[in-house]
Design an enzyme around this catalytic site. Sequence first.
Site, PDB file in Angstrom:
ATOM      1  N   GLY A 167     -12.297  38.768  78.992  1.00 19.48           N
ATOM      2  CA  GLY A 167     -13.700  38.361  79.072  1.00 19.48           C
ATOM      3  C   GLY A 167     -13.935  37.340  80.171  1.00 19.48           C
ATOM      4  O   GLY A 167     -14.923  37.403  80.898  1.00 19.48           O
ATOM      5  N   ARG A 199       2.203  35.520  77.795  1.00 20.51           N
ATOM      6  CA  ARG A 199       1.374  34.311  77.933  1.00 20.51           C
ATOM      7  C   ARG A 199       2.186  33.039  77.780  1.00 20.51           C
ATOM      8  O   ARG A 199       1.863  32.010  78.386  1.00 20.51           O
ATOM      9  CB  ARG A 199       0.239  34.335  76.900  1.00 20.51           C
ATOM     10  CG  ARG A 199      -0.830  35.319  77.287  1.00 20.51           C
ATOM     11  CD  ARG A 199      -1.986  35.317  76.335  1.00 20.51           C
ATOM     12  NE  ARG A 199      -3.068  36.130  76.874  1.00 20.51           N
ATOM     13  CZ  ARG A 199      -4.194  36.379  76.250  1.00 20.51           C
ATOM     14  NH1 ARG A 199      -4.405  35.877  75.045  1.00 20.51           N
ATOM     15  NH2 ARG A 199      -5.117  37.116  76.823  1.00 20.51           N
ATOM     16  N   GLY A 232      -8.297  43.343  79.314  1.00 19.09           N
ATOM     17  CA  GLY A 232      -7.240  43.452  78.307  1.00 19.09           C
ATOM     18  C   GLY A 232      -6.560  44.810  78.303  1.00 19.09           C
ATOM     19  O   GLY A 232      -5.327  44.903  78.369  1.00 19.09           O
ATOM     20  N   LYS A 284     -17.509  51.154  77.733  1.00 14.55           N
ATOM     21  CA  LYS A 284     -18.971  51.083  77.795  1.00 14.55           C
ATOM     22  C   LYS A 284     -19.505  50.500  79.092  1.00 14.55           C
ATOM     23  O   LYS A 284     -18.914  49.598  79.674  1.00 14.55           O
ATOM     24  CB  LYS A 284     -19.470  50.210  76.642  1.00 14.55           C
ATOM     25  CG  LYS A 284     -19.226  50.856  75.290  1.00 14.55           C
ATOM     26  CD  LYS A 284     -19.779  49.971  74.210  1.00 14.55           C
ATOM     27  CE  LYS A 284     -19.751  50.704  72.874  1.00 14.55           C
ATOM     28  NZ  LYS A 284     -20.321  49.853  71.815  1.00 14.55           N
TER      29      LYS A 284
END
Length: 416
Positions: free
Chosen positions: A376, A36, A353, A197
């Site tokens: 996200g 990053r 991620g 999920k």
Amino acid sequence: MDKLSVRDLDAQGKKVFVRVDYNVPIEDGRVVDDSRVRASIPTIRLLLENGAAIILASHLGRPNGKVIDSFRLRPVAERLSALLRRNVPVTGDALGVGTNDALARLKPGQLLMLENLRFHSAEEKNDPGFAKTLAGYADAYVNDAFGTAHRAHASTVGITEYLPAYAGLLLQREIEMLSRLLENPERPFAAVIGGAKVSGKIAVLENLMERVDTFIVGGGMANTFLVARDMTVGKSLLERDRVEDARRILRLADEKGVRFLLPVDAVVAKEVTRGAEHKMVPSHKIPNSWSVVDVGPQSRQAFEDALAPARTIFWNGPLGVFEVPTFGDGTRGMARYLARRADEGATVVVGGGDSVAAVEQLKLAEKMTHISTGGGASLEFLEGHELPGIAALLDREPEPVPAATRKRAVATSKRA
Ligand code: ADP
Ligand code: MG
């Protein structure tokens, strides 16, 4: 892109507040993954070349409004200093006299990093006073932190009330690559969705359903779909309260003529731990006291066959519990396959991620067309939401072609 970018900013002699995403892993005072930090350098270099003074600001971890020494940005500043070969001092606090003094001394061509913004709870509360103080440090604002663009915080949204706001190069690339998936993907377009999920990914599945030709579902979330197709999954991860959602998505795929592939076989284990007893079974024969931990070899082959014609592929979510190496064949196989396809010219975008971590472990990140830096944020973008940190940036005015210019162009071409 319909937002102004840092390239549109005349930065000469200006102080520019650059919101970066330096939320990086740190161990023993050292940055263990500096991707990053490296990713922020093009925007920084561009601004320095254009004669700006740069104020860098980021969050790190979740200090929740308290000063926590292990979340100080010094290791990041040290890493950045080494990469840029120039000194990047960090203030002791994002606010206060020391910071004001350092800002007063800041000259074009120099950098200053503010201490972790989340040491102040005002940051995450998008407090207008805090945002105004931050804005007071600079003449212009650049957001290059795609990973927090889905959060309305003082340094991502509030500050744009007080400063002209531009997209950084990294943010611009994220917007362009992800919009391409939603707006005009080269067809066939396939999405490979895995991970733990279903619940976190229903909205993405629904939004992409309007756009893809093929869906491939693996990982823990596939179990809920198998149950929706009347199979049993033993002790596997299952969201019973999402089976109805899974049925609805399967029906939707049917109606739209979208191919929807689930694993036809699985690696099952007695326990989801390293060294546990494991074996291969067909998906319709998952034994009662076992858990699905990976997709099986037939599924992997079927997935690759279905992906073979695709010109655009989006991948989010590992296909198995890849953290345990024995259960990582499906995930590693997909990463290698997609790297090959990207090499051959297909557009391959990886977001999320854990999926990105899997690709990076294999050192295949460079091969992909685009690796999204925001977990996200990329999912929310693909759900079709406008992210607050992007919405807040200045709009690019559409360039109208004045009638007079048009006529003259015609006249000129006639004369020629
Ligand atoms: P991403 O971060 O790429 O969006 P997620 O966070 O949704 O992915 O999911 C990643 C997690 O899913 C990993 O920790 C992985 O172990 C887990 N996972 C994958 N397959 C299974 C499975 N069959 N059972 C349980 N967990 C799984
Ligand atoms: Mg994850």
